[in-house]
Design a protein around this motif. Structure first.
Motif, PDB file in Angstrom:
ATOM      1  N   LEU A   1      -0.534  39.436  -1.579  1.00 25.98           N
ATOM      2  CA  LEU A   1      -1.456  39.263  -0.482  1.00 25.98           C
ATOM      3  C   LEU A   1      -0.635  39.268   0.729  1.00 25.98           C
ATOM      4  O   LEU A   1      -0.886  39.979   1.889  1.00 25.98           O
ATOM      5  CB  LEU A   1      -2.214  38.168  -0.736  1.00 25.98           C
ATOM      6  CG  LEU A   1      -3.505  38.416  -1.550  1.00 25.98           C
ATOM      7  CD1 LEU A   1      -4.133  36.923  -1.661  1.00 25.98           C
ATOM      8  CD2 LEU A   1      -4.264  39.414  -1.134  1.00 25.98           C
ATOM      9  N   PHE A   2       0.433  38.277   0.756  1.00 30.02           N
ATOM     10  CA  PHE A   2       1.341  38.051   1.854  1.00 30.02           C
ATOM     11  C   PHE A   2       2.433  39.151   2.173  1.00 30.02           C
ATOM     12  O   PHE A   2       2.451  39.486   3.383  1.00 30.02           O
ATOM     13  CB  PHE A   2       1.911  36.754   1.751  1.00 30.02           C
ATOM     14  CG  PHE A   2       1.298  35.673   1.644  1.00 30.02           C
ATOM     15  CD1 PHE A   2       0.489  35.076   2.715  1.00 30.02           C
ATOM     16  CD2 PHE A   2       1.274  34.809   0.724  1.00 30.02           C
ATOM     17  CE1 PHE A   2      -0.359  34.052   2.969  1.00 30.02           C
ATOM     18  CE2 PHE A   2       0.590  33.461   0.695  1.00 30.02           C
ATOM     19  CZ  PHE A   2      -0.566  33.351   1.581  1.00 30.02           C
TER      20      PHE A   2
ATOM     21  N   ASP B   1       0.427  42.168   3.731  1.00 27.05           N
ATOM     22  CA  ASP B   1      -0.164  41.740   4.931  1.00 27.05           C
ATOM     23  C   ASP B   1      -1.588  42.153   4.818  1.00 27.05           C
ATOM     24  O   ASP B   1      -2.169  42.673   5.916  1.00 27.05           O
ATOM     25  CB  ASP B   1       0.403  42.412   6.023  1.00 27.05           C
ATOM     26  CG  ASP B   1       0.322  41.548   7.240  1.00 27.05           C
ATOM     27  OD1 ASP B   1      -0.441  40.421   7.472  1.00 27.05           O
ATOM     28  OD2 ASP B   1       0.385  42.009   8.530  1.00 27.05           O
TER      29      ASP B   1
ATOM     30  N   LEU C   1      -3.139  38.719   6.981  1.00 25.75           N
ATOM     31  CA  LEU C   1      -2.732  37.399   6.331  1.00 25.75           C
ATOM     32  C   LEU C   1      -1.246  36.593   6.697  1.00 25.75           C
ATOM     33  O   LEU C   1      -1.222  35.698   7.178  1.00 25.75           O
ATOM     34  CB  LEU C   1      -3.236  37.281   4.880  1.00 25.75           C
ATOM     35  CG  LEU C   1      -3.060  35.736   4.090  1.00 25.75           C
ATOM     36  CD1 LEU C   1      -4.046  34.819   4.672  1.00 25.75           C
ATOM     37  CD2 LEU C   1      -3.211  36.056   2.718  1.00 25.75           C
ATOM     38  N   HIS C   2      -0.218  37.681   6.406  1.00 27.24           N
ATOM     39  CA  HIS C   2       0.762  37.133   6.585  1.00 27.24           C
ATOM     40  C   HIS C   2       1.161  36.807   8.193  1.00 27.24           C
ATOM     41  O   HIS C   2       1.798  36.009   8.525  1.00 27.24           O
ATOM     42  CB  HIS C   2       2.016  38.326   5.964  1.00 27.24           C
ATOM     43  CG  HIS C   2       3.569  38.066   6.476  1.00 27.24           C
ATOM     44  ND1 HIS C   2       3.983  37.130   5.731  1.00 27.24           N
ATOM     45  CD2 HIS C   2       4.269  38.381   7.263  1.00 27.24           C
ATOM     46  CE1 HIS C   2       5.248  36.825   6.105  1.00 27.24           C
ATOM     47  NE2 HIS C   2       5.408  37.820   7.045  1.00 27.24           N
TER      48      HIS C   2
ATOM     49  N   VAL D   1      -0.375  33.700   8.904  1.00 29.55           N
ATOM     50  CA  VAL D   1       0.289  32.485   8.419  1.00 29.55           C
ATOM     51  C   VAL D   1       1.463  32.257   9.142  1.00 29.55           C
ATOM     52  O   VAL D   1       1.846  31.062   9.493  1.00 29.55           O
ATOM     53  CB  VAL D   1       0.558  32.557   7.064  1.00 29.55           C
ATOM     54  CG1 VAL D   1       1.662  31.719   6.663  1.00 29.55           C
ATOM     55  CG2 VAL D   1      -0.796  32.659   6.257  1.00 29.55           C
TER      56      VAL D   1
END
Length: 109
Positions: free
Chosen positions: A26-27, A30, A34-35, A38
């Motif tokens: 997920l990170f 991206d 999301l990345h 964060v």
């Protein structure tokens, strides 16, 4: 520890590993920014840790549940005699339903 405890711990660890890999993807990919979100937030690491922890908890529980449901062996052999059901009697014979009249009082409470 007992065999069951090791069994559950092993499957929980499998679920945790899958969840950590999922969170990393997920990170890393991206997904939905999301990345980026964060990385730009001052408490981004807390959010990432919370997301990863909750994913690990969820995936670990699911993995343990699936593993338990797939168990096939019995812990103890069956004991006692098996009760056999009596054959169903022909229509109108013993055990046939009988209509019963029921009276109801029309009182209000």
């Amino acid at each position: 520890m007992t065999r069951l405890t090791w069994f559950l711990a092993r499957h929980a660890l499998i679920g945790f590993s899958i969840a950590a890999l999922f969170a990393g993807m997920l990170f890393g990919l991206d997904v939905a920014g999301l990345h980026t979100l964060v990385a730009a937030s001052p408490v981004g690491m807390v959010a990432a840790g919370a997301l990863t922890f909750l994913l690990c908890l969820t995936f670990g529980s699911i993995q343990m549940g699936i593993a338990v449901m797939q168990l096939e062996e019995r812990d103890t052999p069956p004991r006692g005699r098996r009760l056999r059901l009596a054959p169903v009697p022909p229509r109108g014979g013993l055990g046939a339903p009988v209509p019963v009249r029921v009276t109801v009082d029309a009182r209000r409470r």
